[in-house]
Write an enzyme that holds these catalytic residues in place. Structure first.
Site, PDB file in Angstrom:
ATOM      1  N   PRO A 125       1.098  -5.331  -2.408  1.00  0.00           N
ATOM      2  CA  PRO A 125       1.953  -6.385  -1.844  1.00  0.00           C
ATOM      3  C   PRO A 125       2.682  -5.939  -0.574  1.00  0.00           C
ATOM      4  O   PRO A 125       2.832  -6.718   0.376  1.00  0.00           O
ATOM      5  CB  PRO A 125       2.943  -6.678  -2.983  1.00  0.00           C
ATOM      6  CG  PRO A 125       2.213  -6.294  -4.215  1.00  0.00           C
ATOM      7  CD  PRO A 125       1.411  -5.093  -3.834  1.00  0.00           C
ATOM      8  N   TYR A 126       3.120  -4.682  -0.563  1.00  0.00           N
ATOM      9  CA  TYR A 126       3.790  -4.127   0.614  1.00  0.00           C
ATOM     10  C   TYR A 126       2.827  -4.069   1.798  1.00  0.00           C
ATOM     11  O   TYR A 126       3.181  -4.445   2.927  1.00  0.00           O
ATOM     12  CB  TYR A 126       4.304  -2.732   0.270  1.00  0.00           C
ATOM     13  CG  TYR A 126       4.785  -1.902   1.427  1.00  0.00           C
ATOM     14  CD1 TYR A 126       6.021  -2.132   2.018  1.00  0.00           C
ATOM     15  CD2 TYR A 126       4.007  -0.859   1.930  1.00  0.00           C
ATOM     16  CE1 TYR A 126       6.468  -1.354   3.080  1.00  0.00           C
ATOM     17  CE2 TYR A 126       4.448  -0.082   2.980  1.00  0.00           C
ATOM     18  CZ  TYR A 126       5.671  -0.331   3.555  1.00  0.00           C
ATOM     19  OH  TYR A 126       6.112   0.438   4.602  1.00  0.00           O
ATOM     20  N   LEU A 127       1.597  -3.623   1.560  1.00  0.00           N
ATOM     21  CA  LEU A 127       0.617  -3.525   2.640  1.00  0.00           C
ATOM     22  C   LEU A 127       0.209  -4.897   3.153  1.00  0.00           C
ATOM     23  O   LEU A 127      -0.025  -5.077   4.356  1.00  0.00           O
ATOM     24  CB  LEU A 127      -0.612  -2.742   2.164  1.00  0.00           C
ATOM     25  CG  LEU A 127      -0.362  -1.279   1.804  1.00  0.00           C
ATOM     26  CD1 LEU A 127      -1.648  -0.639   1.279  1.00  0.00           C
ATOM     27  CD2 LEU A 127       0.178  -0.503   2.999  1.00  0.00           C
TER      28      LEU A 127
END
Length: 211
Positions: A125-127
């Site tokens: 999700p961060y990427l």
């Protein structure tokens, strides 16, 4: 003299970059949620804007020639903060910068943001957030530099880096202090090239590595 807005100036990398610019007598606007985190900085070249990135912070960009986005939701927060800070605040920062005629936008992204599907982990999700924020910046019409560091460490700065991803994944690392020196070099010497590069600890001086 030019003026640089650092978004996320109280974070580890953001604060180190702020200190480097101030030592070089560069005008800095530090955007933070809590200005007490910069209470140890005393410089005539520093002004502090206290605002929440989840709101409207467009006024902080006014009068700035350059923006460094070094804010992040942090590893201990949930996906909601990842979306609100790493994606939404980053895209707002680029939009505000375009509206205010900023000459150069420097984005601190992440290794893996080029292809989030290539990594199956809790970081996806961060990427994805970083990927979308990067794409928004690329399409914004701004002059930009996107820096994608490897896994971050707390080692002291060697000021020696590489822009080539190591074959050994365990060596795809870089100290936060080295990242700050990379940002400082880009902000003071590199100009705007609309470029994207990864950075890792390496064996080349920063100027030579990112030339």
């Amino acid at each position: 003299m030019s003026k640089t807005l650092i978004i996320g100036a109280s974070g580890q990398i953001g604060k180190m970059a702020t200190e480097l610019l101030l030592k070089n007598e560069q005008n800095v606007v530090a955007l933070v949620r809590d200005k007490s985190k910069l209470s140890d900085l005393d410089s005539p070249f520093l002004s502090i804007v206290e605002q929440d990135l989840e709101g409207d912070f467009s006024n902080a960009v006014n009068g700035c020639d350059q923006v460094i986005f070094a804010a992040g939701s942090g590893g201990s927060t949930g996906t909601d903060k990842t979306v609100l800070i790493d994606l939404w605040a980053a895209t707002k920062a680029a939009t505000y910068s375009k509206e205010h005629g900023v000459k150069h936008f420097i984005m601190v992204s992440s290794i893996g943001a080029d292809d989030p599907d290539a990594i199956e982990s809790d970081l996806k999700p961060y990427l994805v957030a970083k990927h979308m924020a990067d794409r928004h910046l690329i399409n914004s019409g701004l002059n930009y530099t996107i820096v994608r560091p490897g896994s971050l460490t707390n080692e002291n700065a060697s000021k020696l880096i590489s822009t080539e991803r190591p074959k050994d994944r365990d060596k795809a690392i870089i100290s936060r202090e080295n990242v700050a020196h990379v940002l400082f070099t880009i902000a003071t010497e590199q100009g705007s090239n609309r470029c994207i590069f990864e950075v890792f600890d390496g064996d080349k001086p920063i100027k030579a590595a990112i030339k």
